[in-house]
Design an enzyme around this catalytic site. Structure first.
Site, PDB file in Angstrom:
ATOM      1  N   ASP A 446      13.768 -10.785   1.847  1.00  0.00           N
ATOM      2  CA  ASP A 446      13.115  -9.760   2.704  1.00  0.00           C
ATOM      3  C   ASP A 446      13.888  -9.662   4.126  1.00  0.00           C
ATOM      4  O   ASP A 446      14.634 -10.039   4.732  1.00  0.00           O
ATOM      5  CB  ASP A 446      11.771 -10.059   2.809  1.00  0.00           C
ATOM      6  CG  ASP A 446      11.030  -8.895   2.870  1.00  0.00           C
ATOM      7  OD1 ASP A 446      11.376  -7.851   3.089  1.00  0.00           O
ATOM      8  OD2 ASP A 446       9.548  -8.812   2.622  1.00  0.00           O
ATOM      9  N   ASP A 509       6.781  -1.283  -1.376  1.00  0.00           N
ATOM     10  CA  ASP A 509       5.693  -2.090  -1.030  1.00  0.00           C
ATOM     11  C   ASP A 509       4.265  -1.316  -1.519  1.00  0.00           C
ATOM     12  O   ASP A 509       3.012  -1.944  -1.575  1.00  0.00           O
ATOM     13  CB  ASP A 509       5.389  -2.372   0.400  1.00  0.00           C
ATOM     14  CG  ASP A 509       6.005  -3.591   0.908  1.00  0.00           C
ATOM     15  OD1 ASP A 509       6.758  -4.082   0.066  1.00  0.00           O
ATOM     16  OD2 ASP A 509       6.496  -3.492   2.157  1.00  0.00           O
TER      17      ASP A 509
END
Length: 702
Positions: A446, A509
């Site tokens: 990430d 997301d």
């Protein structure tokens, strides 16, 4: 042969299966673009036309369509290379030197007429996918430094104007929002300046001349780069359209010392008369064959939404047992397992296992996951550091920062300076140690903030991305079975640069299954379905969606789950197990098949998608909301064999829940139709209610 050189005319002709791309060296030594379009086999017909000034305000250098124009002289157009020599000279003037040809690759060498600066243009043909890949390399053969102020991967020329641009805009939670705009006579610029490639724009372009999904001229390209990029699209005053793509020169300057070289990211581009659908399938096929080789992606469960930062060994084991019961193949523990990580304010950089959450380390959890027949994955954010960490206290100069300025923080974190060898080594050693001491199969990598304050050098924006690539490449070389997912606050690194090193994309997301239909569609224009991770989750904007709609939306890519499955009812567990079992059966079609965005004639807002692979095909149908006029939709499939019969079953029920019950009970109507019938006449399907969906499976000869 895919590449030919017409020696008597100094013309290079590059062929794919359906297209031709040609350029040549004219009498002035300029590398002139000649043609890009439908295939022309009679290469002797190509000529380099003479050029003459239209007026003193339209000089030859500005008129000609150059293959790789450089800054200098009377060029006022976009140029691919701008340099400054040690004596202050800022003009470039090149001459053709030589070429090298091998199989499906061509290298053309140019050199400055006075200074020892060499330019290598490299082309690779992907014949069956109708794609060409190109890059440029500059090499300093002088004893003095040369500053590269701008360098692009290449420039393309389309023999049309009045084209329509298709591209994306967006932001966090809203990546891949499609927009179309007619090109006027000004420049259109798509770019990113945040250090990672996207959320806002994506490094690709699509230009069409009245095309549809199935028919029409489409010119397209994508940049294999995960950092700052820039694409310039300009209808020229002289009747063509210019496209230029490459590393964004914003706050960027490279210094080449004696003997140094720099190679641009590759740009891959193509042309088709088959509309947007053929464009997508060509790119998907290229990605599967060149970048995504290997097994089908496993069904994963990610524990983030179940526990957030409150990660504890016992609860993770409970989640793993429940996930295994449903048929999950890969269990991924997300953020919160390391350091003093109880929120996003601390922990990043201190990559030791939290002793309170995991008193005996991670291995008891991993052993339990493995005993349940699943693989194990883990989340890391290696490029970042939180200020309170021991890493930051011991190494305060390891971050990007500006002298006499307060360091930037975003999401309570700073960015490690990967251009420093010691930082790059630290990250590699951290990941290597994690993998050497734990049986890990999957990493979710990430990056949750943009890059800023990149220090005293203007090379950092490029060197940071190169360092990420190098670390991932070294890790994959040492652990070749490892899968690594590219995540950057969702879709921040969805690009062909990432796909050259990583295995999966976390596309957004935003896991709302209806929103994801829009994201899936636009993503699919350029990027392969196999790399598109999609989850079934609890955290979305429509709390009462049927589980069938959630699963069907997530099954469009590489399926995952992110719900708190400890709160699932027995019925939800059973349904999830059945959907996962069904996905595994059709997974090869989804991940390896050809993908079609289907058009329809209904006033209802259906979303229709087709996958074909070998003897089988799938139709995904979604009706988020019934409108006043509740008519059926006629669906014409596209990728079938018209000369064979297909058997298929259409659920007789009309609502989403009834469809699921019908599938479970076998209450289906089985039909057999020819491929010609299914593609030309089509089938009628009627879904009713809100968030209805179904999948129809077609098989040859049954």
């Amino acid at each position: 042969m895919p590449i030919q050189f017409v020696k008597e005319k100094n013309i290079f002709v590059l062929h794919t299966a359906q297209t031709t791309y040609a350029f040549g060296i004219d009498n002035l030594g300029l590398l002139r673009h000649l043609y890009w379009g439908k295939r022309i086999d009679h290469i002797a017909d190509f000529e380099i036309p003479d050029l003459a000034e239209i007026s003193s305000n339209d000089p030859v250098l500005d008129l000609t369509l150059e293959e790789f124009p450089v800054f200098g002289g009377m060029r006022y157009k976009e140029t691919c290379l701008k340099a400054c020599f040690s004596d202050g000279t800022r003009d470039l003037e090149y001459k053709y030197v030589k070429y090298a040809l091998k199989d499906n690759s061509l290298q053309v060498i140019l050199r400055d007429t006075f200074y020892g600066l060499e330019i290598s243009l490299d082309y690779t043909i992907h014949e069956t996918q109708d794609l060409i890949e190109r890059k440029a390399t500059v090499t300093n053969h002088m004893d003095t430094d040369v500053a590269i102020e701008a360098i692009y991967s290449g420039q393309l020329h389309i023999p049309h104007q009045n084209l329509t641009l298709t591209a994306t805009h967006g932001h966090w939670l809203a990546e891949f929002q499609e927009f179309k705009q007619k090109l006027g006579m000004g420049k259109t610029v798509l770019e990113n300046r945040r250090g990672i490639s996207t959320h806002n724009h994506n490094p690709f372009f699509i230009l069409d001349n009245g095309a549809t999904e199935t028919l029409g001229d489409v010119y397209y390209g994508a940049l294999k780069w995960s950092g700052n990029f820039k694409a310039v699209i300009e209808p020229r005053p002289y009747g063509t359209t210019l496209i230029q793509m490459g590393v964004n020169p914003h706050d960027c300057q490279l210094t080449l010392k004696a003997g140094d070289s720099f190679t641009t990211p590759e740009m891959i581009f193509g042309y088709t008369v088959g509309g947007f659908g053929t464009m997508s399938r060509n790119l998907h096929d290229y990605a599967r064959k060149n970048l995504l080789q290997g097994a089908d992606r496993p069904v994963l469960y990610n524990s983030w939404e179940a526990t957030f930062f409150d990660v504890k060994s016992e609860e993770q084991i409970k989640l793993a047992k429940k996930a295994s019961e449903m048929g999950v193949e890969l269990f991924v523990i997300d953020d919160g397992w390391f350091g003093n990580r109880n929120s996003d304010a601390d922990g990043l950089g201190d990559w030791y296992v939290n002793p309170e959450k995991f008193p005996d380390g991670l291995n008891p959890l991993i052993r339990e996951v493995k005993s349940l027949g699943m693989k194990f994955g883990i989340w890391i954010e290696p490029e970042m550091v939180n200020p309170p960490t021991e890493l930051m206290k011991k190494n305060p100069n390891w971050i990007y920062h500006s002298k006499n300025r307060q360091p930037d923080t975003s999401r309570n974190q700073m960015v490690l300076n990967l251009t420093l060898p010691e930082v790059k080594n630290f990250i590699f050693n951290m990941i290597d140690d994690l993998l050497a001491n734990h049986d890990i199969d999957y990493i979710k990598w990430d990056a949750n903030r943009p890059i800023s304050q990149i220090g005293m050098t203007k090379e950092a924006g490029i060197r940071h991305v190169e360092a990420v690539y190098e670390i991932v490449q070294q890790i994959k070389q040492k652990y070749p079975q490892l899968l690594i997912e590219a995540c950057a606050s969702g879709g921040g690194r969805v690009d062909y640069g990432s796909l050259s090193y990583f295995d999966d994309f976390w596309t957004s997301d935003n896991t709302d299954p209806f929103d994801r239909l829009t994201i899936h569609k636009t993503y699919s224009y350029i990027y392969p379905i196999k790399a598109m991770r999609a989850w079934v989750t609890d955290h979305h904007y429509r709390p009462h969606l049927p589980l069938s709609f959630k699963f069907h939306s997530a099954m469009m890519g590489s399926l995952g789950m992110g719900c708190n499955i400890l709160n699932f009812s027995e019925e939800e567990i059973t349904e999830s197990k059945q959907f996962i079992e069904a996905y595994k059966k059709i997974r090869p079609i989804i991940q390896n098949g050809d993908f079609y965005r289907l058009e329809h004639n209904s006033t209802n807002a259906y979303h229709l998608f087709e996958y074909t692979y070998g003897e089988e095909a799938l139709l995904f149908a979604f009706l988020p909301q019934s409108h006043i006029y509740r008519a059926s939709v006629n669906i014409k499939l596209q990728g079938l064999d018209e000369n064979v019969d297909y058997s298929f079953s259409i659920p007789v029920a009309r609502s989403a829940n009834e469809i699921y019950e019908g599938l479970k009970s076998g209450n289906l109507t089985t039909k057999t139709k020819s491929g010609a019938y299914l593609m030309n006449h089509g089938i009628d399907l009627k879904l009713e209610g809100d968030y209805a969906s179904t999948i129809i499976h077609f098989k040859k000869g049954e």
